[in-house]
Design a protein around this motif. Structure first.
Motif, mmCIF file in Angstrom:
data_model
loop_
_atom_site.group_PDB
_atom_site.id
_atom_site.type_symbol
_atom_site.label_atom_id
_atom_site.label_comp_id
_atom_site.label_asym_id
_atom_site.label_seq_id
_atom_site.Cartn_x
_atom_site.Cartn_y
_atom_site.Cartn_z
ATOM 1 N N GLU A 62 0.908 -1.191 0.084
ATOM 2 C CA GLU A 62 -0.055 -0.057 -0.015
ATOM 3 C C GLU A 62 0.979 1.341 -0.076
ATOM 4 O O GLU A 62 0.596 2.170 -0.511
ATOM 5 N N GLN A 63 2.058 1.190 0.577
ATOM 6 C CA GLN A 63 2.671 2.428 0.819
ATOM 7 C C GLN A 63 3.347 2.853 -0.384
ATOM 8 O O GLN A 63 3.356 4.013 -0.878
ATOM 9 N N LYS A 64 3.807 1.807 -1.379
ATOM 10 C CA LYS A 64 4.265 1.879 -2.495
ATOM 11 C C LYS A 64 3.393 2.287 -3.784
ATOM 12 O O LYS A 64 3.485 3.272 -4.427
ATOM 13 N N GLN A 65 2.113 1.832 -3.678
ATOM 14 C CA GLN A 65 1.356 2.170 -4.504
ATOM 15 C C GLN A 65 0.803 3.710 -4.241
ATOM 16 O O GLN A 65 0.392 4.212 -5.136
ATOM 17 N N TYR A 66 0.856 4.099 -2.991
ATOM 18 C CA TYR A 66 0.369 5.468 -2.660
ATOM 19 C C TYR A 66 1.582 6.276 -3.499
ATOM 20 O O TYR A 66 1.205 7.353 -3.890
ATOM 21 N N ALA A 67 2.569 5.926 -3.421
ATOM 22 C CA ALA A 67 3.777 6.818 -3.842
ATOM 23 C C ALA A 67 3.373 6.785 -5.619
ATOM 24 O O ALA A 67 3.703 7.658 -6.164
ATOM 25 N N VAL A 68 3.238 5.604 -6.073
ATOM 26 C CA VAL A 68 2.996 5.609 -7.676
ATOM 27 C C VAL A 68 1.802 6.392 -8.081
ATOM 28 O O VAL A 68 1.940 7.084 -8.952
ATOM 29 N N SER A 69 0.716 6.519 -7.144
ATOM 30 C CA SER A 69 -0.278 7.339 -7.251
ATOM 31 C C SER A 69 0.040 8.991 -7.539
ATOM 32 O O SER A 69 -0.653 9.660 -8.089
ATOM 33 N N LEU A 70 1.108 9.316 -6.919
ATOM 34 C CA LEU A 70 1.530 10.568 -6.886
ATOM 35 C C LEU A 70 2.438 11.006 -8.026
ATOM 36 O O LEU A 70 2.715 12.313 -8.283
ATOM 37 N N SER A 74 -0.728 3.167 -15.742
ATOM 38 C CA SER A 74 -2.145 2.956 -16.346
ATOM 39 C C SER A 74 -2.365 1.475 -16.497
ATOM 40 O O SER A 74 -3.673 1.144 -16.823
ATOM 41 N N LYS A 75 -1.411 0.582 -16.725
ATOM 42 C CA LYS A 75 -1.566 -0.813 -17.016
ATOM 43 C C LYS A 75 -1.186 -1.524 -15.762
ATOM 44 O O LYS A 75 -1.288 -2.923 -15.821
ATOM 45 N N GLY A 76 -0.501 -1.166 -14.715
ATOM 46 C CA GLY A 76 -0.175 -2.059 -13.778
ATOM 47 C C GLY A 76 -0.239 -1.001 -12.393
ATOM 48 O O GLY A 76 -0.197 0.051 -12.210
ATOM 49 N N ALA A 77 0.042 -1.873 -11.174
ATOM 50 C CA ALA A 77 0.198 -1.484 -9.826
ATOM 51 C C ALA A 77 0.557 -2.357 -8.729
ATOM 52 O O ALA A 77 0.813 -3.681 -9.029
ATOM 53 N N PHE A 78 1.132 -1.937 -7.720
ATOM 54 C CA PHE A 78 1.631 -3.008 -6.666
ATOM 55 C C PHE A 78 0.091 -3.589 -6.085
ATOM 56 O O PHE A 78 -0.644 -3.108 -5.863
ATOM 57 N N ASN A 79 0.554 -4.985 -5.678
ATOM 58 C CA ASN A 79 -0.768 -5.384 -4.727
ATOM 59 C C ASN A 79 -0.454 -4.988 -3.269
ATOM 60 O O ASN A 79 0.246 -3.996 -3.134
ATOM 61 N N LYS A 80 -1.474 -5.564 -2.571
ATOM 62 C CA LYS A 80 -1.408 -4.947 -1.252
ATOM 63 C C LYS A 80 -0.688 -5.980 -0.329
ATOM 64 O O LYS A 80 -1.179 -5.677 1.041
ATOM 65 N N LYS A 81 0.402 -6.546 -0.580
ATOM 66 C CA LYS A 81 1.077 -7.435 0.246
ATOM 67 C C LYS A 81 1.690 -6.331 1.192
ATOM 68 O O LYS A 81 2.292 -5.652 0.969
ATOM 69 N N LYS A 82 1.809 -6.863 2.510
ATOM 70 C CA LYS A 82 2.393 -5.958 3.380
ATOM 71 C C LYS A 82 3.975 -6.312 3.386
ATOM 72 O O LYS A 82 4.810 -5.359 3.797
ATOM 73 N N VAL A 83 4.409 -7.297 3.066
ATOM 74 C CA VAL A 83 5.729 -7.389 2.851
ATOM 75 C C VAL A 83 5.700 -8.600 1.505
ATOM 76 O O VAL A 83 5.171 -9.416 1.000
ATOM 77 N N HIS A 84 7.156 -8.363 0.758
ATOM 78 C CA HIS A 84 7.277 -9.127 -0.234
ATOM 79 C C HIS A 84 6.136 -8.636 -1.547
ATOM 80 O O HIS A 84 5.770 -9.470 -2.285
ATOM 81 N N GLU A 85 6.128 -7.253 -1.606
ATOM 82 C CA GLU A 85 4.771 -6.839 -2.396
ATOM 83 C C GLU A 85 5.497 -7.023 -4.010
ATOM 84 O O GLU A 85 6.517 -7.185 -4.209
ATOM 85 N N GLU A 86 4.400 -7.005 -4.869
ATOM 86 C CA GLU A 86 4.693 -7.104 -6.285
ATOM 87 C C GLU A 86 3.880 -6.275 -7.418
ATOM 88 O O GLU A 86 2.854 -5.822 -6.690
ATOM 89 N N ILE A 87 4.670 -6.003 -8.157
ATOM 90 C CA ILE A 87 3.952 -5.083 -9.344
ATOM 91 C C ILE A 87 3.244 -6.049 -10.308
ATOM 92 O O ILE A 87 3.859 -6.838 -10.746
#
Length: 207
Positions: free
Chosen positions: A18-26, A92-105
């Protein structure tokens, strides 16, 4: 950072995904290169990104070959010689999943692998490695606990022993000498500690 011209935002930490996806959204642009603080692009990858020719290939995401640098040595024989990690993508075609650790795009579309290496200086020394194992296993145990998973002493023994031989023998860590042996032991410890913490969580809540 603000004085240097950066935009600075704050988000309470609730897991890496979630932290990295928030950064992506910015991000202002569609294309995002995600690097951790302990990762460095080698000369070949730096030249590729400076050339900026990735938009014309009909690709939605790129995997980078990542090479671990551990105890001041590149681990050229262990599993890392084949490690591929998707880190450059069109948001626009991808995002990080919501894993708390070992997150993936996760990308919906075509992906390719880039030449060059992402050098991974994940641990300053063995002590730092143990600190990170402690942190990551807490998050991993919490994720399993929230999913209702349980474990037993036999399960922990089998998982930790199997992990050592999987890493040391089958992933060829033994060819990296002392560094590979240390990595295999640490991997086994990670597996055991994760399940110890899971078992502890269940014992606390059952009282």
């Amino acid at each position: 950072a603000e004085k240097a011209g950066c935009r600075v935002y704050h988000k309470d930490f609730d897991g890496f995904g979630e932290q990295k996806q928030y950064a992506v959204s910015l991000a202002n642009n569609d294309w995002v290169l995600s690097l951790d603080a302990d990762e460095i692009l080698d000369d070949k990858l730096q030249a590729y990104f400076q050339a900026g020719s990735f938009n014309d290939k009909g690709v939605d995401g790129y995997e980078l070959k990542r090479l671990m640098v551990y105890m001041n040595r590149e681990m050229i024989w262990s599993k890392f010689r084949k490690e591929r990690i998707l880190r450059f993508f069109n948001k626009s075609k991808g995002a990080f999943n919501k894993k708390k650790v070992h997150e993936e795009i996760l990308v919906e579309g075509r992906t390719e692998v880039l030449d060059g290496y992402l050098l991974h200086y994940s641990y300053k020394d063995v002590a730092h490695h143990i600190e990170k194992i402690n942190s990551y296993t807490s998050l991993a145990a919490l994720t399993m606990y929230q999913k209702g998973k349980k474990t037993s002493i036999l399960h922990i023994v089998v998982k930790s022993v199997t992990e050592f031989f999987r890493v040391y023998i089958f992933q060829l860590a033994l060819l990296d000498g002392l560094v590979g042996f240390s990595w295999a032991v640490s991997s086994s410890y990670y597996k055991a500690l994760k399940y110890f913490k899971l078992r502890e969580m269940h014992s606390i809540t059952s009282k």
